[in-house]
Structures are given as C-alpha cells and as structure tokens.
Design an enzyme around this catalytic site. Structure first.
Site, PDB file in Angstrom:
ATOM      1  CE  LYS A   1      11.437   5.549 -41.505  1.00 35.16           C
ATOM      2  NZ  LYS A   1      10.300   5.264 -42.409  1.00 35.16           N
TER       3      LYS A   1
ATOM      4  CB  SER B   1      10.168   1.495 -42.241  1.00 40.72           C
ATOM      5  OG  SER B   1       9.826   2.695 -42.930  1.00 40.72           O
TER       6      SER B   1
ATOM      7  CB  SER C   1       6.832   3.211 -43.514  1.00 44.74           C
ATOM      8  OG  SER C   1       7.271   1.998 -44.083  1.00 44.74           O
TER       9      SER C   1
END
Length: 471
Positions: A75, A151, A175
């Site tokens: 990520k 996210s 997230s």
C-alpha cells in the site's frame, strides 16, 4: 503459468509450487505483471509500477521464507520501501524517497515475497473510498462504477481482480475491513501493538495498524506470523503468540459465546441486506454449535468519535507542519485536498488539553466495550452500512459528507479505538448487482488466534475462495 491456473491458488499455495519446483518465482511474477497490464487500466489499483524491481528480486540465488516467490504489493501508505516514495496519496510526498525499509517491508522480503508495485490510497488514508487527486479514482472489480472502499482500496481491488492473492494494507478506522468487505475478501485488523510501525511512531494515537487483505484465511494468518515481531522502542507491543497463527486455522474453536447486533453504531440503520447478512451469519454460527444471542454494544460512541476526530486532525496537522519545516516553507491549501486541509485546520485548533481529553474518551469507550467481552467471546455485526457505494457518492455533496461517511462505515472505527482485533468475512452478496457484503467478528484484545480458529471454521462451512469478481 497462465492466469487461470494462477488464480486457483492462494499465496501459501503458490509458495508451495515454487518450493516444489513446479513453477519459478519469475514465472509467477510475469503472470502477475500480465494480469496487472490487462486489468489495471480499468480499476487503477496499482499506481506505482515496480516491475523491474521485482524482476531483479526474483534473481535471488537462495530462496527462503514461508512465502518465497509470491508476487506482492505494498500500500502506498505506511510502509517504506528504500529508494521509492511513499506518497500517502498526496502530492506533498510524491517526490520524497525513502532512505530505508520499514520493519514490515523487511519482514515481507525475508518471508520471500516479491514486491513489484504499490497500491492506490486516498490522501493520508482519510476516506473510506479511494479517489485521490494525485493517484486517480480506484474502481471495484465487482462493479467498476462503485468504490472498492478505502483506504486500502487499491490493495483490495488488486486482490479481487486477481493481480495478487494477498496485499499489504493498513487500518486506522476501517481501512482493511471496509475494502475487504466491498471487494469480497477476508480482512483481519490485528490488535493494537501486534504489528510494528518502526521506524516511525504510532498512527492516530494507536488506532492505526498494518496487515493485509487476502482471499484465504490461512494467507492472512501466515502474513501476520511474518510481521508480528515487536521492534525495539515500540511504544506498545504484543509479544509473539505461543503458537503460530497459521496453526490456528483449522483448529476447533470450541463452543463460543457470540453476541450479535444488527445496529449501525454510528448511523441510523443498516441497509436491509447488511442486516440480513448479520442474521444469516448468526444462524450459521448457531448451527455450528456456538451460543448466539442479541446484544447492545455499550459505551459513549459520540464522545469516542469526537476524541478520535481531534486525534486524527491533530495528527494530520503535525504531519503537514513537520513537512513544512523540512522543506522550509509551510504546506499551503493548494498543496493538499480540501478534506485534508479542513482536517489540518481543525487539528491546529486542538489544544493539548483537548487532545488528552480525546484520548481519555477513547480509552473510556474501550473499557466500556471490554465489559461486553467478559460475557461474550466474540461480537458479530455488519462490517459496513451498505454494499459498495458508487464512485463519487461520498464527496458529491459536501454538506452531507459526514452523514454519508458514517452511513457507509458505521461499525469499523469503534474497534480501532478499543484496540481489539476485528475481521471481516465475505459471507453474503447483494440481490442488487451481486455485490459482496462483509460480516464483522470482533475478539478480545490480543485474541487473533481465536478469531482465526473461528474464521477457518466458517470458511470451511461457507467457502468463498472460488467466488471471484467478474472483471
């Protein structure tokens, strides 16, 4: 290796093929790269192509680790990779190169994972959708008109689209669980202190934690085993478990006491299909021999949310102030997105006293919720308030932003702030469009092992691995 064969395996399965000499790490990487080339233009999940890094990595003379040779994505938030930027979805950091790996990145490399890209994330991970100005809109492989969540939206979209079987993710308010639910994946948010943020400090007052989104339960367990080593100087940590988490998957969880609720903790009500998924999961658990009964979740949620908002806002302000000092000029309104700027301005108004009182409200909420777990082993509730929402829905009307935010994610932030482990399982699909619906299970602090045993039992009873996105 062709894609159809590649997708039949989880990360543990692919590592087994490499270990047995049935396929090479280079072949796996090229299959993943080809899949990325085929689908990424449609979903924008991978926003930093590090294919050449991966091609150099697979030339390692000696392979070791439980996931040796498996393609993997980081990520673009939270995990540093030396020599590359970690943009956090923001133009502010797009040119800032990391000088060293984070502890979690080092652990992934030592496990044999082959990192070949970074995934899309909203600016500073602030939204439960992934639509950053810098990186562009990320779309859901189940329906490209809808969000994959956030996210860790890029991570979940990449896994759901078959680029990789598992990907790095992080969770400060939902997230990991939000995109896993929206994309039909398994997502475990570990307990506070389970995974180190070294060399940086805590995230959002300890609410944030790193781990992964996966297709299988065992991949999640193995990945957590890989990264759960405490680092010197961690502000808080949990010791390694007595037995590897991977060994828990498949073990009998025993007869558990499970409390369930169809409430939306931070909004008026769940979408009926999400409420129905909770009831169906409750029946499933009861049918497996567990004691299941309806409960109310205690605690002053509003006070906790106010406190968490102050902590997050102050954290954003501190991040931008530090970057301003580093570059020799303040970060200005035009440098960041509107939500980030508004959060920064709020953060500048949070006094030291208000920050401490916010933490106190968060901790009081955690103590109240912990009381529920003196009677119950597990809490069962919906992960999200609805299936994946349309792209742009969250931000199209600024006046309704907060209402729409918590209508979509009413049930995840609570357990970031209690610090408890919480997992989402893809146990239902909507009648309208066949969108995935995740169901959330929360355990006591530090009891990921129990959750993995329960998840393994449910995965066997209600398998989802072969149910893949149509993209």
């Amino acid at each position: 290796m062709n894609f159809e064969d590649y997708r039949k395996y989880d990360a543990v399965g692919l590592a087994g093929l490499v270990a047995n000499g049935e396929v090479s790490a280079a072949e796996l990487l090229e299959t993943a790269v080809a899949r990325m080339a085929a689908v990424n233009p449609k979903i924008n999940a991978v926003t930093m192509d590090l294919t050449e890094w991966g091609r150099q990595d697979v030339k390692r003379p000696i392979w070791s680790g439980p996931l040796a040779g498996v393609p993997f994505l980081l990520k673009d938030l939270g995990a540093q990779l030396a020599g590359s930027p970690t943009t956090a979805g923001s133009a502010v950091f797009k040119d800032t190169l990391a000088t060293s790996d984070s502890a979690i990145t080092t652990a992934y490399k030592e496990a044999g994972l082959v990192i070949f890209g970074k995934t899309n994330t909203p600016e500073f991970g602030l939204m439960p959708v992934t639509e950053p100005a810098l990186l562009g809109v990320c779309r859901n492989p189940w329906d490209v008109g809808r969000t994959p969540g956030g996210s860790s939206g890029g991570a979940a979209a990449a896994v759901a689209a078959g680029i990789v079987p598992a990907a790095h993710a992080s969770d400060g308010g939902g997230s990991i669980r939000t995109p896993a639910s929206a994309c039909g994946l398994f997502g475990m948010k570990p307990s506070r202190g389970r995974v180190s943020f070294a060399p940086t400090g805590e995230g959002w007052g300890g609410a944030s934690i790193q781990h992964a989104v996966t297709r299988s339960v065992r991949d999640s367990a193995v990945l957590l085993d890989v990264v759960c080593e405490p680092q010197p100087g961690d502000p808080y940590f949990l010791a390694r478990p007595e037995r590897p988490f991977a060994d828990e998957v498949g073990r009998d969880p025993g007869k558990l006491s499970i409390g369930f609720t169809t409430a939306a903790l931070a909004s008026d009500a769940l979408d009926p299909e999400c409420a129905g998924a909770v009831l169906d999961a409750a029946r499933l658990c009861e049918g497996m021999g567990h004691m299941v009964e309806e409960v109310n979740v205690p605690g002053d949620l509003a006070a906790m949310q106010q406190g968490a908002g102050d902590v997050i806002a102050a954290s954003i302000a501190a991040t931008l102030d530090a970057e301003g000092e580093r570059r020799g000029r303040p970060v200005s309104e035009g440098d960041v997105e509107l939500l980030t700027w508004l959060m920064c301005q709020r953060g500048k108004q949070v006094s030291g006293s208000a920050y401490v009182r916010g933490l106190a409200a968060i901790h009081a909420y955690g103590r109240a919720v912990a009381g529920l777990f003196q009677r119950y082993d597990v809490l069962l509730l919906s992960t999200l308030g609805s299936p994946a929402i349309p792209v742009g829905h969250l931000t199209e009307n600024p006046a309704e932003y907060v209402q729409r935010l918590f209508a979509f994610m009413p049930n995840t932030q609570a357990f970031n702030n209690t610090g408890q482990p919480a997992m989402t399982l893809p146990l239902a699909w909507s009648a309208r469009g066949g969108l995935p619906i995740g169901v959330q299970f929360v355990g006591r602090m530090g009891e990921e092992a129990l959750l993995y045993r329960l998840a393994g039992q449910i995965e066997k009873a209600r398998p989802w691995f072969d149910r893949t996105a149509p993209l």
